[in-house]
Enzyme design. Structure first.
Site, PDB file in Angstrom:
ATOM      1  N   HIS A   1      -7.422  -0.163   5.424  1.00  0.00           N
ATOM      2  CA  HIS A   1      -6.278   0.376   5.950  1.00  0.00           C
ATOM      3  C   HIS A   1      -6.267   1.739   5.032  1.00  0.00           C
ATOM      4  CE1 HIS A   1      -2.783   1.334   8.557  1.00  0.00           C
ATOM      5  NE2 HIS A   1      -2.180   1.186   7.240  1.00  0.00           N
TER       6      HIS A   1
ATOM      7  N   ASP B   1       5.914   4.430   5.268  1.00  0.00           N
ATOM      8  CA  ASP B   1       6.617   3.241   5.874  1.00  0.00           C
ATOM      9  C   ASP B   1       6.700   1.735   5.174  1.00  0.00           C
ATOM     10  OD1 ASP B   1       3.816   2.893   6.713  1.00  0.00           O
ATOM     11  OD2 ASP B   1       4.603   2.017   8.784  1.00  0.00           O
ATOM     12  N   HIS B   2       5.985   2.017   3.720  1.00  0.00           N
ATOM     13  CA  HIS B   2       5.820   0.813   3.040  1.00  0.00           C
ATOM     14  C   HIS B   2       6.478   0.837   1.523  1.00  0.00           C
ATOM     15  CE1 HIS B   2       3.656  -1.948   6.120  1.00  0.00           C
ATOM     16  NE2 HIS B   2       3.524  -0.663   6.279  1.00  0.00           N
TER      17      HIS B   2
ATOM     18  N   HIS C   1       4.366  -5.522   9.720  1.00  0.00           N
ATOM     19  CA  HIS C   1       5.079  -5.056  11.093  1.00  0.00           C
ATOM     20  C   HIS C   1       5.040  -6.092  12.194  1.00  0.00           C
ATOM     21  CE1 HIS C   1       4.676  -0.655  10.436  1.00  0.00           C
ATOM     22  NE2 HIS C   1       3.480  -0.971   9.520  1.00  0.00           N
TER      23      HIS C   1
ATOM     24  N   ASP D   1      -0.496  -4.057   5.979  1.00  0.00           N
ATOM     25  CA  ASP D   1      -1.079  -3.587   7.117  1.00  0.00           C
ATOM     26  C   ASP D   1      -2.820  -3.952   7.328  1.00  0.00           C
ATOM     27  OD1 ASP D   1       1.503  -2.589   7.880  1.00  0.00           O
ATOM     28  OD2 ASP D   1       0.788  -0.475   7.840  1.00  0.00           O
TER      29      ASP D   1
ATOM     30  N   HIS E   1       0.912  -1.146   0.198  1.00  0.00           N
ATOM     31  CA  HIS E   1      -0.158  -0.022   0.048  1.00  0.00           C
ATOM     32  C   HIS E   1       0.821   1.279  -0.042  1.00  0.00           C
ATOM     33  CE1 HIS E   1       0.693  -0.697   4.292  1.00  0.00           C
ATOM     34  NE2 HIS E   1       0.331   0.366   4.583  1.00  0.00           N
TER      35      HIS E   1
ATOM     36  N   HIS F   1       1.360   3.867   2.043  1.00  0.00           N
ATOM     37  CA  HIS F   1       1.974   4.698   3.306  1.00  0.00           C
ATOM     38  C   HIS F   1       3.542   4.597   3.177  1.00  0.00           C
ATOM     39  CE1 HIS F   1      -1.843   4.209   5.867  1.00  0.00           C
ATOM     40  NE2 HIS F   1      -1.861   5.035   5.240  1.00  0.00           N
TER      41      HIS F   1
END
Length: 253
Positions: free
Chosen positions: A115, A64-65, A175, A136, A60, A62
């Protein structure tokens, strides 16, 4: 199929990137390499050893991805497969669309909006070996926040889309959140499956690939919306209402 987990931002985000390699051809993909400085040394070692990196895959958009994509392209100029909002994305596979890695690995894209609306999970199959990279959407013992979606969408993502996968499919989330998820789960239910997961995280730092979709159906309260104990905790009986109350309670922890 060889899977190498690459922990990133340990102690804060506790993210995972994953390097997946076809054993025969050495063709590989890197999933969610969001922090290049932690990922690139592992990739260099693999490539120097004969691995051929073919794609970056994102679950996705975001940061942090997918936030490492531009930096990654400086070292490896390869196509990026991911949701439509992912940075520098080359291709967004349709729901159910398949592609291959090398000779042995078949990958199926599973759209799981909630998400984020561009969330995609990826089922990897190599013979009898099945794994799913869930970003996520699904965590071991938990699920992602509903940032861009609804409780109904998460019920569909977890319990219809991912829940329909074979029970022996191993789960690789984005995560390492299992400890926190168990802490919440035991307030909802004291089932044997949840106690077993609690015991495992008490003595294991990492849980990715250690549990299956079948396990999640037993110890993940977000996948047990019809369980009377879970319903009693939420004070609701409708699936969407139960999902909504569980997420509200987890958010408040």
């Amino acid at each position: 199929m060889h899977i190498e987990s690459i922990p990133m931002w340990e102690g804060s985000g506790n993210n995972y990137a994953y390097l997946v390699t076809d054993d025969k051809t050495k063709e590989a993909v890197i999933i969610d390499p969001a922090n290049p400085q932690e990922v690139l040394p592992t990739l260099k070692k693999a490539v120097d050893g004969g691995v051929k990196l073919r794609n970056i895959i994102n679950t996705h958009h975001h940061h942090d991805h997918a936030g490492g994509n531009a930096e990654m392209l400086k070292s490896y100029d390869i196509p990026i497969i991911g949701g439509k909002d992912c940075e520098k994305v080359s291709k967004t596979p349709a729901h159910g669309e398949t592609f291959t890695i090398g000779d042995g690995i078949k990958v199926k894209a599973l759209h799981t909006p909630c998400h984020t609306q561009d969330s995609i999970c990826y089922l990897f199959e190599d013979g009898e070996d099945r794994v799913v990279f869930t970003g996520d959407t699904l965590f071991i013992g938990g699920c992602g926040r509903f940032f861009e979606g609804t409780a109904e969408e998460m019920d569909t993502a977890l319990n219809k889309t991912l829940g329909a996968l074979p029970d022996d499919t191993k789960v690789y989330p984005g995560h390492e959140y299992t400890k926190g998820n168990v802490k919440f789960a035991v307030t909802v239910s004291q089932s044997e499956a949840i106690k077993k997961l609690e015991s495992f995280v008490g003595s294991n730092k990492q849980t990715q690939g250690k549990f299956t979709i079948g396990d999640e159906k037993q110890h993940n309260v977000f996948m047990r919306l019809d369980d009377p104990t879970v319903q009693k905790y939420t004070g609701k009986t409708g699936r969407v209402d139960v999902m909504s109350k569980l997420r509200e309670a987890k958010n408040a922890m």
